[in-house]
Design an enzyme around this catalytic site. Structure first.
Site, PDB file in Angstrom:
ATOM      1  N   PRO A 158       0.832  -1.209   0.000  1.00  0.00           N
ATOM      2  CA  PRO A 158       0.000   0.000   0.000  1.00  0.00           C
ATOM      3  C   PRO A 158       0.865   1.257   0.000  1.00  0.00           C
ATOM      4  O   PRO A 158       1.751   1.407   0.831  1.00  0.00           O
ATOM      5  CB  PRO A 158      -0.773  -0.118   1.323  1.00  0.00           C
ATOM      6  CG  PRO A 158       0.067  -1.002   2.194  1.00  0.00           C
ATOM      7  CD  PRO A 158       0.764  -1.950   1.272  1.00  0.00           C
ATOM      8  N   SER A 187      -3.866   1.214  -0.304  1.00  0.00           N
ATOM      9  CA  SER A 187      -3.796   2.099   0.864  1.00  0.00           C
ATOM     10  C   SER A 187      -5.156   2.736   1.140  1.00  0.00           C
ATOM     11  O   SER A 187      -5.869   3.134   0.211  1.00  0.00           O
ATOM     12  CB  SER A 187      -2.767   3.200   0.604  1.00  0.00           C
ATOM     13  OG  SER A 187      -2.895   4.219   1.570  1.00  0.00           O
ATOM     14  N   TYR A 210      -5.928   2.375   7.837  1.00  0.00           N
ATOM     15  CA  TYR A 210      -5.638   3.357   8.885  1.00  0.00           C
ATOM     16  C   TYR A 210      -7.006   3.622   9.493  1.00  0.00           C
ATOM     17  O   TYR A 210      -7.890   4.165   8.826  1.00  0.00           O
ATOM     18  CB  TYR A 210      -5.087   4.656   8.286  1.00  0.00           C
ATOM     19  CG  TYR A 210      -3.642   4.602   7.845  1.00  0.00           C
ATOM     20  CD1 TYR A 210      -2.648   4.117   8.679  1.00  0.00           C
ATOM     21  CD2 TYR A 210      -3.272   5.096   6.592  1.00  0.00           C
ATOM     22  CE1 TYR A 210      -1.325   4.101   8.267  1.00  0.00           C
ATOM     23  CE2 TYR A 210      -1.950   5.083   6.186  1.00  0.00           C
ATOM     24  CZ  TYR A 210      -0.982   4.584   7.025  1.00  0.00           C
ATOM     25  OH  TYR A 210       0.323   4.578   6.631  1.00  0.00           O
ATOM     26  N   THR A 236      -2.391  -1.244   9.657  1.00  0.00           N
ATOM     27  CA  THR A 236      -1.026  -0.722   9.824  1.00  0.00           C
ATOM     28  C   THR A 236      -0.854  -0.201  11.245  1.00  0.00           C
ATOM     29  O   THR A 236      -1.626   0.649  11.700  1.00  0.00           O
ATOM     30  CB  THR A 236      -0.761   0.390   8.791  1.00  0.00           C
ATOM     31  OG1 THR A 236      -0.809  -0.202   7.489  1.00  0.00           O
ATOM     32  CG2 THR A 236       0.604   1.020   8.989  1.00  0.00           C
ATOM     33  N   LYS A 312       0.275  -4.990   9.913  1.00  0.00           N
ATOM     34  CA  LYS A 312       1.430  -4.549   9.112  1.00  0.00           C
ATOM     35  C   LYS A 312       2.297  -3.643   9.982  1.00  0.00           C
ATOM     36  O   LYS A 312       1.796  -2.657  10.531  1.00  0.00           O
ATOM     37  CB  LYS A 312       0.946  -3.766   7.889  1.00  0.00           C
ATOM     38  CG  LYS A 312       2.062  -3.165   7.033  1.00  0.00           C
ATOM     39  CD  LYS A 312       1.495  -2.537   5.765  1.00  0.00           C
ATOM     40  CE  LYS A 312       2.574  -2.045   4.824  1.00  0.00           C
ATOM     41  NZ  LYS A 312       3.149  -0.757   5.201  1.00  0.00           N
ATOM     42  N   SER A 334       7.309  -5.228   8.578  1.00  0.00           N
ATOM     43  CA  SER A 334       7.514  -3.989   7.818  1.00  0.00           C
ATOM     44  C   SER A 334       7.917  -2.887   8.774  1.00  0.00           C
ATOM     45  O   SER A 334       7.485  -2.856   9.930  1.00  0.00           O
ATOM     46  CB  SER A 334       6.189  -3.612   7.125  1.00  0.00           C
ATOM     47  OG  SER A 334       6.302  -2.359   6.487  1.00  0.00           O
ATOM     48  N   HIS A 336       7.618   0.177   7.311  1.00  0.00           N
ATOM     49  CA  HIS A 336       7.028   1.225   6.470  1.00  0.00           C
ATOM     50  C   HIS A 336       8.066   1.750   5.457  1.00  0.00           C
ATOM     51  O   HIS A 336       8.068   2.919   5.086  1.00  0.00           O
ATOM     52  CB  HIS A 336       6.544   2.373   7.366  1.00  0.00           C
ATOM     53  CG  HIS A 336       5.203   2.934   6.985  1.00  0.00           C
ATOM     54  ND1 HIS A 336       4.048   2.639   7.652  1.00  0.00           N
ATOM     55  CD2 HIS A 336       4.835   3.809   6.011  1.00  0.00           C
ATOM     56  CE1 HIS A 336       3.033   3.301   7.122  1.00  0.00           C
ATOM     57  NE2 HIS A 336       3.483   4.012   6.107  1.00  0.00           N
ATOM     58  N   ASP A 367       8.077  -6.740   3.750  1.00  0.00           N
ATOM     59  CA  ASP A 367       8.429  -5.733   2.742  1.00  0.00           C
ATOM     60  C   ASP A 367       9.578  -4.883   3.263  1.00  0.00           C
ATOM     61  O   ASP A 367       9.991  -5.006   4.410  1.00  0.00           O
ATOM     62  CB  ASP A 367       7.219  -4.878   2.337  1.00  0.00           C
ATOM     63  CG  ASP A 367       6.748  -3.905   3.419  1.00  0.00           C
ATOM     64  OD1 ASP A 367       7.562  -3.455   4.250  1.00  0.00           O
ATOM     65  OD2 ASP A 367       5.549  -3.587   3.430  1.00  0.00           O
ATOM     66  N   VAL A 370      13.193  -4.430  -0.941  1.00  0.00           N
ATOM     67  CA  VAL A 370      13.269  -5.526  -1.919  1.00  0.00           C
ATOM     68  C   VAL A 370      13.450  -4.922  -3.316  1.00  0.00           C
ATOM     69  O   VAL A 370      12.581  -4.204  -3.810  1.00  0.00           O
ATOM     70  CB  VAL A 370      11.997  -6.398  -1.848  1.00  0.00           C
ATOM     71  CG1 VAL A 370      12.002  -7.458  -2.931  1.00  0.00           C
ATOM     72  CG2 VAL A 370      11.867  -7.023  -0.466  1.00  0.00           C
ATOM     73  N   ARG A 371      14.571  -5.196  -3.929  1.00  0.00           N
ATOM     74  CA  ARG A 371      14.905  -4.574  -5.220  1.00  0.00           C
ATOM     75  C   ARG A 371      15.389  -5.571  -6.264  1.00  0.00           C
ATOM     76  O   ARG A 371      15.663  -5.188  -7.403  1.00  0.00           O
ATOM     77  CB  ARG A 371      16.027  -3.522  -5.037  1.00  0.00           C
ATOM     78  CG  ARG A 371      15.734  -2.451  -3.992  1.00  0.00           C
ATOM     79  CD  ARG A 371      14.660  -1.477  -4.499  1.00  0.00           C
ATOM     80  NE  ARG A 371      14.380  -0.418  -3.549  1.00  0.00           N
ATOM     81  CZ  ARG A 371      13.380  -0.438  -2.659  1.00  0.00           C
ATOM     82  NH1 ARG A 371      12.559  -1.473  -2.590  1.00  0.00           N
ATOM     83  NH2 ARG A 371      13.181   0.583  -1.839  1.00  0.00           N
ATOM     84  N   GLY A 390       7.392  -1.542  -2.485  1.00  0.00           N
ATOM     85  CA  GLY A 390       6.742  -0.239  -2.412  1.00  0.00           C
ATOM     86  C   GLY A 390       7.291   0.695  -3.474  1.00  0.00           C
ATOM     87  O   GLY A 390       6.798   0.738  -4.608  1.00  0.00           O
ATOM     88  N   ARG A 391       8.380   1.385  -3.155  1.00  0.00           N
ATOM     89  CA  ARG A 391       8.897   2.408  -4.074  1.00  0.00           C
ATOM     90  C   ARG A 391       9.152   1.909  -5.496  1.00  0.00           C
ATOM     91  O   ARG A 391       8.840   2.639  -6.445  1.00  0.00           O
ATOM     92  CB  ARG A 391      10.164   3.038  -3.491  1.00  0.00           C
ATOM     93  CG  ARG A 391       9.892   3.835  -2.200  1.00  0.00           C
ATOM     94  CD  ARG A 391      11.183   4.416  -1.646  1.00  0.00           C
ATOM     95  NE  ARG A 391      11.021   5.074  -0.371  1.00  0.00           N
ATOM     96  CZ  ARG A 391      11.061   4.455   0.820  1.00  0.00           C
ATOM     97  NH1 ARG A 391      11.244   3.145   0.893  1.00  0.00           N
ATOM     98  NH2 ARG A 391      10.928   5.143   1.946  1.00  0.00           N
TER      99      ARG A 391
HETATM  100  C1  FMN Z   1       5.300   7.130  -0.568  1.00  0.00           C
HETATM  101  C2  FMN Z   1       4.925   6.006   0.342  1.00  0.00           C
HETATM  102  C3  FMN Z   1       3.651   5.970   0.875  1.00  0.00           C
HETATM  103  C4  FMN Z   1       3.282   4.905   1.700  1.00  0.00           C
HETATM  104  N1  FMN Z   1       1.996   4.843   2.166  1.00  0.00           N
HETATM  105  C5  FMN Z   1       1.622   3.806   2.954  1.00  0.00           C
HETATM  106  C6  FMN Z   1       0.272   3.695   3.395  1.00  0.00           C
HETATM  107  O1  FMN Z   1      -0.594   4.475   3.045  1.00  0.00           O
HETATM  108  N2  FMN Z   1      -0.021   2.667   4.236  1.00  0.00           N
HETATM  109  C7  FMN Z   1       0.909   1.752   4.646  1.00  0.00           C
HETATM  110  O2  FMN Z   1       0.593   0.841   5.411  1.00  0.00           O
HETATM  111  N3  FMN Z   1       2.177   1.825   4.191  1.00  0.00           N
HETATM  112  C8  FMN Z   1       2.556   2.804   3.358  1.00  0.00           C
HETATM  113  N4  FMN Z   1       3.833   2.858   2.873  1.00  0.00           N
HETATM  114  C9  FMN Z   1       4.786   1.780   3.218  1.00  0.00           C
HETATM  115  C10 FMN Z   1       4.707   0.650   2.169  1.00  0.00           C
HETATM  116  O3  FMN Z   1       3.492  -0.029   2.278  1.00  0.00           O
HETATM  117  C11 FMN Z   1       5.840  -0.375   2.356  1.00  0.00           C
HETATM  118  O4  FMN Z   1       5.836  -0.816   3.678  1.00  0.00           O
HETATM  119  C12 FMN Z   1       7.208   0.152   1.963  1.00  0.00           C
HETATM  120  O5  FMN Z   1       7.132   1.064   0.900  1.00  0.00           O
HETATM  121  C13 FMN Z   1       8.138  -0.992   1.576  1.00  0.00           C
HETATM  122  O6  FMN Z   1       9.440  -0.534   1.404  1.00  0.00           O
HETATM  123  P1  FMN Z   1      10.095  -0.184  -0.013  1.00  0.00           P
HETATM  124  O7  FMN Z   1       9.522   1.113  -0.454  1.00  0.00           O
HETATM  125  O8  FMN Z   1      11.542  -0.091   0.320  1.00  0.00           O
HETATM  126  O9  FMN Z   1       9.789  -1.300  -0.968  1.00  0.00           O
HETATM  127  C14 FMN Z   1       4.217   3.902   2.031  1.00  0.00           C
HETATM  128  C15 FMN Z   1       5.491   3.942   1.461  1.00  0.00           C
HETATM  129  C16 FMN Z   1       5.846   4.972   0.616  1.00  0.00           C
HETATM  130  C17 FMN Z   1       7.213   4.962   0.006  1.00  0.00           C
END
Ligand code: FMN
Length: 439
Positions: A158, A187, A210, A236, A312, A334, A336, A367, A370-371, A390-391
């Site tokens: 998300p 999300s 949330y 989360t 999460k 996670s 985040h 998560d 992971v790349r 995520g990213r």
């Molecule tokens: C820009 C951004 C917004 C995110 N928004 C949420 C969100 O709304 N809810 C949530 O549980 N995690 C959120 N995350 C965390 C991601 O779900 C995830 O845990 C994380 O991006 C994984 O790491 P990575 O970006 O290195 O792959 C967000 C991450 C990013 C980068």
């Protein structure tokens, strides 16, 4: 008598180049490849499906047509050799919209980004033990989670506010993920709603929650998701204490736009423009993150969630055991993406502790950082049931929309099946702790 030395003998690399040029000339002149259908057929043999990974060793044409732009940045998704190459392309696209704050939002960790970065670099301390002489040509990458079969263990995490990177936000990402058989967690605060995202995906996606500090709002969010068949609610729990997203604040200094149209202060605006809150009375809500949640809240939520409930943001064995006591169905390890606390702990580093704590009773997903397909294999080896990104997919989304997300997933799928085969695994259950060693 010594043989006469030819004038300026070509060096090995030059010889290789000449041979390659001759081969290309031969191909170009060949009537076989003159017809577009056959050219396409050859190309698809070289690059289609999971055969792509097996074909790589002799696919000498792979790099030849992949030109970069004058700035050294890819100009089409197919040009990317790995997911990292999408990052500068995404940055370029976001900055071209004069939106440096949006770029800062995506990239930011917290404080000095130590946790964000170690999430990925920590994968390097796990080494893969390759196994030989096993016929893995028919390796199967699918996983079964809560009775759902996913073609790949890689799912989309998300990510809030995807509308900053694509006009259709989560709908575009879902379309790409669905077509490739990847699951996605939407999300709460995306710009697209669960109904449209599920339709685009082709089957119901999971919903990240949330909860807000108004129980009625929580109940409505859960029932709306379940009404469209959402099989899992992912609560989360790692955003309770506030955070310092320094990169975002730094980039925001450069942003010349008047942002008040979207970001007017106050909670009501923060959620009322987000699609999943449409039609819900949010007038009593004062906070989305720091709601003072405790395990009592998990109990309360457990009673209303009809499908699966996951937490999460769990990063310790103690909390994993507590989650079991509260009837949780699954965990997503996670931090985040390094955007919660600056713990300095990588998620891959704490995974074993959590997997051991739950001892097979519920699935543990992960998560963060992971790349590479090798990262996916390592996480599965330590005991993850599935692995989120995520990213990287947002880089694909921001730079090229749906085709960008598709290519990011394709690259990771290809890398994953390649290393899976090299590790001697015919299916994911054959990826076990002894597939890796830690130094
Ligand atoms: C820009 C951004 C917004 C995110 N928004 C949420 C969100 O709304 N809810 C949530 O549980 N995690 C959120 N995350 C965390 C991601 O779900 C995830 O845990 C994380 O991006 C994984 O790491 P990575 O970006 O290195 O792959 C967000 C991450 C990013 C980068």
């Amino acid at each position: 008598m010594e043989e006469p030395t030819p004038p300026n003998p070509p060096k090995i690399s030059e010889r290789g180049m000449i041979a390659r040029r001759k081969f290309l000339n031969f191909l170009a002149a060949s009537p076989l490849v003159a017809t577009p259908t056959v050219t396409t057929a050859i190309a698809s043999v070289l690059v289609s499906g999971s055969d792509r990974a097996l074909a790589q060793s002799y696919d000498v044409l792979r790099g030849s047509s992949r030109a970069l732009g004058p700035d050294g940045i890819i100009t089409a998704p197919g040009d990317a050799l790995n997911v990292f190459e999408f990052e500068p392309a995404a940055k370029k696209a976001v900055l071209a919209q004069d939106a440096p704050a949006h770029w800062g939002y995506l990239e930011s960790g917290v404080d000095g980004d130590v946790t964000r970065d170690i999430n990925h670099t920590a994968y390097a301390s796990y080494k893969i033990r390759a196994k030989r002489l096993i016929d893995t040509r028919k390796a199967d990458t699918s996983v079964k989670i809560f009775g759902e079969t996913w073609r790949s263990p890689i799912f989309l995490c998300p990510v809030s506010s995807l509308g900053a990177y694509d006009p259709e936000a989560g709908v575009t990402a879902a379309r790409a993920a669905g077509k490739r058989g990847h699951q996605m967690i939407l999300s709460t605060v995306d710009n697209a709603n669960i109904v449209d995202v599920g339709k685009a995906h082709g089957s119901p996606v999971w919903f990240q929650l949330y909860p807000t500090d108004d129980w009625t709002v929580t109940q409505t969010l859960v029932s709306c998701a379940e009404a469209v068949g959402c099989p899992a609610i992912v609560l989360t729990v790692d955003r309770q204490g506030g955070r310092n997203t320094e990169d975002l604040f730094r980039m925001r200094r450069q942003d010349q736009r008047d942002c008040s149209g979207c970001h007017t202060p106050g909670f009501a605006n923060e959620v009322s423009r987000k699609a999943n809150f449409a039609g819900i009375d949010v007038s009593k809500v004062t906070n989305l993150y720091g709601t003072g949640m405790t395990w009592g809240f998990v109990d309360r939520l457990r009673k209303i969630v009809k499908g699966k409930l996951l937490l999460k943001g769990i990063v310790t064995g103690e909390d994993a055991k507590e989650a079991l006591r509260h009837g949780v169905d699954g965990l997503l390890v996670s931090n985040h993406g390094g955007r919660a606390e600056e713990s300095g702990q990588a998620t891959i580093g704490v995974l074993a502790e959590i997997v051991d704590a739950v001892n097979g009773r519920i699935p543990v997903l992960i998560d963060g950082g992971v790349r590479r397909g090798t990262d996916v294999l390592k996480a599965l080896a330590v005991g993850a049931a599935a692995v989120g990104i995520g990213r990287p997919y947002v880089w694909g989304l921001a730079s090229f929309g749906e085709t960008g997300v598709d290519r990011v997933l394709q690259i990771l799928d290809d890398e994953f099946i390649t290393i899976m085969r090299q590790a001697g695994a015919l299916n994911v259950s054959q990826i076990r702790r002894d597939t890796v060693t830690r130094v």
